[in-house]
Design an enzyme around this catalytic site. Sequence first.
Site, PDB file in Angstrom:
ATOM      1  N   GLY A  46       5.858   4.239   0.738  1.00 28.16           N
ATOM      2  CA  GLY A  46       5.268   2.913   0.677  1.00 28.16           C
ATOM      3  C   GLY A  46       4.981   2.532  -0.757  1.00 28.16           C
ATOM      4  O   GLY A  46       4.893   3.398  -1.645  1.00 28.16           O
ATOM      5  N   GLN A  51       1.035  -1.992  -7.611  1.00 23.86           N
ATOM      6  CA  GLN A  51       1.593  -0.773  -8.210  1.00 23.86           C
ATOM      7  C   GLN A  51       2.774  -1.062  -9.125  1.00 23.86           C
ATOM      8  O   GLN A  51       3.193  -0.176  -9.875  1.00 23.86           O
ATOM      9  CB  GLN A  51       2.029   0.212  -7.120  1.00 23.86           C
ATOM     10  N   CYS A  88      -0.100   9.373  -3.576  1.00 19.10           N
ATOM     11  CA  CYS A  88       0.200   8.009  -3.992  1.00 19.10           C
ATOM     12  C   CYS A  88       1.046   8.057  -5.259  1.00 19.10           C
ATOM     13  O   CYS A  88       0.763   8.849  -6.164  1.00 19.10           O
ATOM     14  CB  CYS A  88      -1.119   7.280  -4.257  1.00 19.10           C
ATOM     15  N   LEU A  89       2.049   7.195  -5.339  1.00 14.81           N
ATOM     16  CA  LEU A  89       2.921   7.174  -6.516  1.00 14.81           C
ATOM     17  C   LEU A  89       2.156   6.783  -7.779  1.00 14.81           C
ATOM     18  O   LEU A  89       2.591   7.086  -8.884  1.00 14.81           O
ATOM     19  CB  LEU A  89       4.086   6.206  -6.290  1.00 14.81           C
ATOM     20  N   HIS A 130      -2.674   2.733   3.998  1.00 18.69           N
ATOM     21  CA  HIS A 130      -2.706   3.095   2.577  1.00 18.69           C
ATOM     22  C   HIS A 130      -2.254   1.914   1.707  1.00 18.69           C
ATOM     23  O   HIS A 130      -2.901   1.588   0.696  1.00 18.69           O
ATOM     24  CB  HIS A 130      -1.807   4.328   2.375  1.00 18.69           C
ATOM     25  N   GLU A 131      -1.158   1.262   2.101  1.00 11.45           N
ATOM     26  CA  GLU A 131      -0.632   0.160   1.277  1.00 11.45           C
ATOM     27  C   GLU A 131      -1.543  -1.062   1.343  1.00 11.45           C
ATOM     28  O   GLU A 131      -1.769  -1.730   0.322  1.00 11.45           O
ATOM     29  CB  GLU A 131       0.789  -0.206   1.708  1.00 11.45           C
ATOM     30  N   HIS A 134      -4.359  -0.767  -0.958  1.00  9.87           N
ATOM     31  CA  HIS A 134      -4.027  -1.097  -2.348  1.00  9.87           C
ATOM     32  C   HIS A 134      -4.291  -2.572  -2.648  1.00  9.87           C
ATOM     33  O   HIS A 134      -4.667  -2.933  -3.770  1.00  9.87           O
ATOM     34  CB  HIS A 134      -2.545  -0.827  -2.633  1.00  9.87           C
TER      35      HIS A 134
END
Length: 154
Positions: A46, A51, A88-89, A130-131, A134
């Site tokens: 995701g 991000q 997380c990226l 999660h997304e 963000h």
Amino acid sequence: MAIRDIVKDGEPILRKICRRVENFDDKLGRLLDDMHETMRYADGVGLAAPQVGISRRAAVVEVGDVYIEMVNPEIIATSGVQVGQEACLSVPNRSCMVERPMHVTVKYYDRHGKEHKGEYSGLVARACCHEIDHLDGHLFYDYEYKHGYHKVNV
Ligand code: NI
């Protein structure tokens, strides 16, 4: 399409509440395409617009053959509970356990402004939560699960 740089933890944009998308135009389409390509390149499941440095309410999720582009998403129903590992990226070299709903219903718009409702479970539900977090400036470790794994009957 292009691979964009992923913003890392510590950058203020990751802690801001993103604004709603108002224009369902070519620019939004390019952003979503780039987010998809960037997520795949980085081997994530995701990615949210902040991000890649864009403080707008858009995110992509891809788990196996399920691919979702969510614009202005909202979780409108949840049920059940799952506790599992997240990463997380934008937060390299860190992971922790997070409690999430097992099932979620998400209302969102596609790149053309059409409304959808999707029901997701398991890892897809986790990735959606999660997304969408963000988009409100929340990172997974804010919710580190600290209650569990007490031994019983030792
Ligand atoms: Ni993330």
